[in-house]
Design an enzyme around this catalytic site. Structure first.
Site, PDB file in Angstrom:
ATOM      1  N   SER A 151       1.135  -1.167   0.068  1.00  0.00           N
ATOM      2  CA  SER A 151      -0.394   0.180   0.015  1.00  0.00           C
ATOM      3  C   SER A 151       1.112   1.017   0.289  1.00  0.00           C
ATOM      4  O   SER A 151       2.043   1.065   1.053  1.00  0.00           O
ATOM      5  CB  SER A 151      -0.700  -0.182   1.215  1.00  0.00           C
ATOM      6  OG  SER A 151      -0.977   1.341   1.667  1.00  0.00           O
ATOM      7  N   TYR A 164      -2.863  -1.337  10.586  1.00  0.00           N
ATOM      8  CA  TYR A 164      -2.285  -1.135   8.751  1.00  0.00           C
ATOM      9  C   TYR A 164      -1.018  -0.800   8.400  1.00  0.00           C
ATOM     10  O   TYR A 164      -0.464  -1.633   7.816  1.00  0.00           O
ATOM     11  CB  TYR A 164      -3.588  -0.128   8.143  1.00  0.00           C
ATOM     12  CG  TYR A 164      -3.837  -0.969   6.566  1.00  0.00           C
ATOM     13  CD1 TYR A 164      -4.239  -2.401   6.111  1.00  0.00           C
ATOM     14  CD2 TYR A 164      -3.361   0.225   5.807  1.00  0.00           C
ATOM     15  CE1 TYR A 164      -4.092  -1.824   5.188  1.00  0.00           C
ATOM     16  CE2 TYR A 164      -3.345  -0.045   4.478  1.00  0.00           C
ATOM     17  CZ  TYR A 164      -3.789  -1.957   3.945  1.00  0.00           C
ATOM     18  OH  TYR A 164      -4.730  -1.447   2.655  1.00  0.00           O
TER      19      TYR A 164
HETATM   20  P1  NAD Z   1     -10.886  -6.279  -0.302  1.00  0.00           P
HETATM   21  O1  NAD Z   1     -12.285  -5.927   1.099  1.00  0.00           O
HETATM   22  O2  NAD Z   1     -12.135  -6.000  -1.988  1.00  0.00           O
HETATM   23  O3  NAD Z   1     -10.205  -7.538  -0.573  1.00  0.00           O
HETATM   24  C1  NAD Z   1      -9.442  -7.943   0.670  1.00  0.00           C
HETATM   25  C2  NAD Z   1      -9.785  -9.457   0.213  1.00  0.00           C
HETATM   26  O4  NAD Z   1      -8.895 -10.368   1.785  1.00  0.00           O
HETATM   27  C3  NAD Z   1     -11.122  -9.904   0.248  1.00  0.00           C
HETATM   28  O5  NAD Z   1     -11.329 -10.925  -0.541  1.00  0.00           O
HETATM   29  C4  NAD Z   1     -11.459 -11.212   1.810  1.00  0.00           C
HETATM   30  O6  NAD Z   1     -12.204 -11.976   1.512  1.00  0.00           O
HETATM   31  C5  NAD Z   1      -9.945 -11.354   2.010  1.00  0.00           C
HETATM   32  N1  NAD Z   1      -9.595 -12.202   3.013  1.00  0.00           N
HETATM   33  C6  NAD Z   1      -9.619 -11.297   4.294  1.00  0.00           C
HETATM   34  N2  NAD Z   1      -9.527 -11.885   5.164  1.00  0.00           N
HETATM   35  C7  NAD Z   1      -8.724 -13.214   5.041  1.00  0.00           C
HETATM   36  C8  NAD Z   1      -8.143 -14.434   5.204  1.00  0.00           C
HETATM   37  N3  NAD Z   1      -7.885 -15.161   6.633  1.00  0.00           N
HETATM   38  N4  NAD Z   1      -7.210 -15.225   4.422  1.00  0.00           N
HETATM   39  C9  NAD Z   1      -8.065 -14.953   3.124  1.00  0.00           C
HETATM   40  N5  NAD Z   1      -8.427 -14.272   2.736  1.00  0.00           N
HETATM   41  C10 NAD Z   1      -9.005 -12.982   3.224  1.00  0.00           C
HETATM   42  O7  NAD Z   1     -10.022  -4.746  -0.533  1.00  0.00           O
HETATM   43  P2  NAD Z   1      -9.155  -4.815  -1.624  1.00  0.00           P
HETATM   44  O8  NAD Z   1      -9.087  -2.980  -1.260  1.00  0.00           O
HETATM   45  O9  NAD Z   1      -9.242  -5.218  -2.875  1.00  0.00           O
HETATM   46  O10 NAD Z   1      -8.074  -5.087  -0.535  1.00  0.00           O
HETATM   47  C11 NAD Z   1      -7.098  -6.516  -1.313  1.00  0.00           C
HETATM   48  C12 NAD Z   1      -5.405  -5.589  -1.052  1.00  0.00           C
HETATM   49  O11 NAD Z   1      -5.298  -4.393  -1.550  1.00  0.00           O
HETATM   50  C13 NAD Z   1      -5.141  -5.799   0.257  1.00  0.00           C
HETATM   51  O12 NAD Z   1      -4.046  -6.429   0.528  1.00  0.00           O
HETATM   52  C14 NAD Z   1      -5.121  -4.259   1.097  1.00  0.00           C
HETATM   53  O13 NAD Z   1      -4.368  -4.090   2.301  1.00  0.00           O
HETATM   54  C15 NAD Z   1      -4.427  -3.842  -0.484  1.00  0.00           C
HETATM   55  N6  NAD Z   1      -4.731  -2.028  -0.700  1.00  0.00           N
HETATM   56  C16 NAD Z   1      -6.096  -1.421  -0.988  1.00  0.00           C
HETATM   57  C17 NAD Z   1      -5.775  -0.358  -1.144  1.00  0.00           C
HETATM   58  C18 NAD Z   1      -7.518  -0.049  -1.681  1.00  0.00           C
HETATM   59  O14 NAD Z   1      -7.395   1.296  -2.119  1.00  0.00           O
HETATM   60  N7  NAD Z   1      -8.647  -0.667  -1.719  1.00  0.00           N
HETATM   61  C19 NAD Z   1      -4.550   0.422  -1.462  1.00  0.00           C
HETATM   62  C20 NAD Z   1      -3.664  -0.104  -0.958  1.00  0.00           C
HETATM   63  C21 NAD Z   1      -3.745  -1.069  -0.848  1.00  0.00           C
END
Ligand code: NAD
Length: 266
Positions: A151, A164
């Site tokens: 991130s 986080y």
């Molecule tokens: P999201 O909530 O849609 O996706 C997170 C996923 O992780 C979900 O599918 C959830 O079911 C899964 N998950 C949760 N607990 C779990 C476990 N114990 N085992 C396996 N899977 C599990 O959100 P996202 O934005 O798609 O996030 C995905 C990644 O991207 C994360 O690591 C997040 O930190 C990172 N990220 C997202 C953003 C953003 O703006 N959306 C920015 C920076 C980083």
């Protein structure tokens, strides 16, 4: 389009958001994809059906990637189904936000356990599998490639989210140290650091017009990111086109890390 023909990929947290788009795009590039989910089987199965409909190969697998045995079982099943593992996209992550006085140990531990220990468990298992496979049969020039989903908060401090931000800072050094350790074996390890991407994790930041306007002030490129913006970067980074790249973080953030507050002379 990036080519990943015949490569076997595991994408964690692929039932929603970025992971969903990554799994879909890797499949479109020719990879066989293990679609890991934790809670939402329906969405994972729908994605598998869509990939198969388009002529690709995929299966859905439930695993909590913070649990060692479940991670091993997920890799076992992928090898059973696809014969090998070439790509890991360690994407699963959560937020449990609270100001420091209010943050419970459970909030802290839950985020560390998935976002950091989960990355360790999946990366370790991927490297073990890469090492044990026939190099000559590898569909890519590398013996294996890992992308850790980090991130912009691996470098931008984030008040109210210390758990986080600490995990994403940790992922940066986990990724670099691993990359250094396994580069002589032609295993590549990189990270992608998204900025603000439109997914369920940050719905409150983009759903309401006022919130979105406030968010856009942090994004010089002038739009929120879409999961597909990240998916295309992942596919390129695990492909032969990026074969000489290891130990690097690619920021997919519309310029969020460019200190936008200084754009009008600070
Ligand atoms: P999201 O909530 O849609 O996706 C997170 C996923 O992780 C979900 O599918 C959830 O079911 C899964 N998950 C949760 N607990 C779990 C476990 N114990 N085992 C396996 N899977 C599990 O959100 P996202 O934005 O798609 O996030 C995905 C990644 O991207 C994360 O690591 C997040 O930190 C990172 N990220 C997202 C953003 C953003 O703006 N959306 C920015 C920076 C980083």
């Amino acid at each position: 389009m990036t080519k990943l023909d015949g490569a076997s990929a595991i994408v964690t947290g692929a039932s929603s958001g970025i992971g969903f788009a990554v799994a879909r795009h890797l499949a479109a590039c020719g990879a066989k994809v293990a679609v890991n989910y934790h809670g939402d089987a329906e969405s994972a199965e729908a994605l598998v059906a869509e990939i198969k409909q388009a002529g690709g190969e995929a299966f859905a697998h439930r695993a909590d990637v913070a649990v060692e045995e479940e991670v091993t079982a997920m890799f076992d099943r992928t090898v059973e189904r696809f014969g090998r593992v070439d790509i890991l996209v360690a994407n699963a992550g959560i937020q449990k936000d609270a100001t420091i006085g209010e943050m419970t140990l459970a909030d802290w531990n839950a985020v560390i356990s998935l976002n950091l220990t989960g990355q360790f468990l999946c990366s370790r298992e991927a490297i073990r599998r890469f090492r044990s496979q026939d190099r000559a049969a590898a569909p890519t020039r590398a013996a294996g490639a890992i992308v850790s989903m980090s991130s912009v908060h691996d470098i931008i401090p984030w008040a109210g989210h210390v758990n986080y931000a600490a995990t994403k800072g940790g992922v940066a050094m986990l990724m670099k140290s691993l990359a250094q350790e396994v580069a002589p074996e032609n295993i590549r390890v990189n990270a992608i650091s998204p900025g603000a991407i439109r997914t369920p994790i940050n719905r409150e930041a983009w759903e309401e017009k006022d919130a979105l306007e406030k968010l856009l002030r942090l994004i010089p490129y002038g739009r929120i990111g879409e999961p597909e913006d990240v998916a295309r970067a992942v596919a390129w980074l695990v492909s032969d086109e990026a074969d000489y790249i290891t130990g690097t973080t690619l920021y997919v953030d519309g310029g969020m890390t460019l200190y936008p507050g200084f754009s009008d002379n600070g």
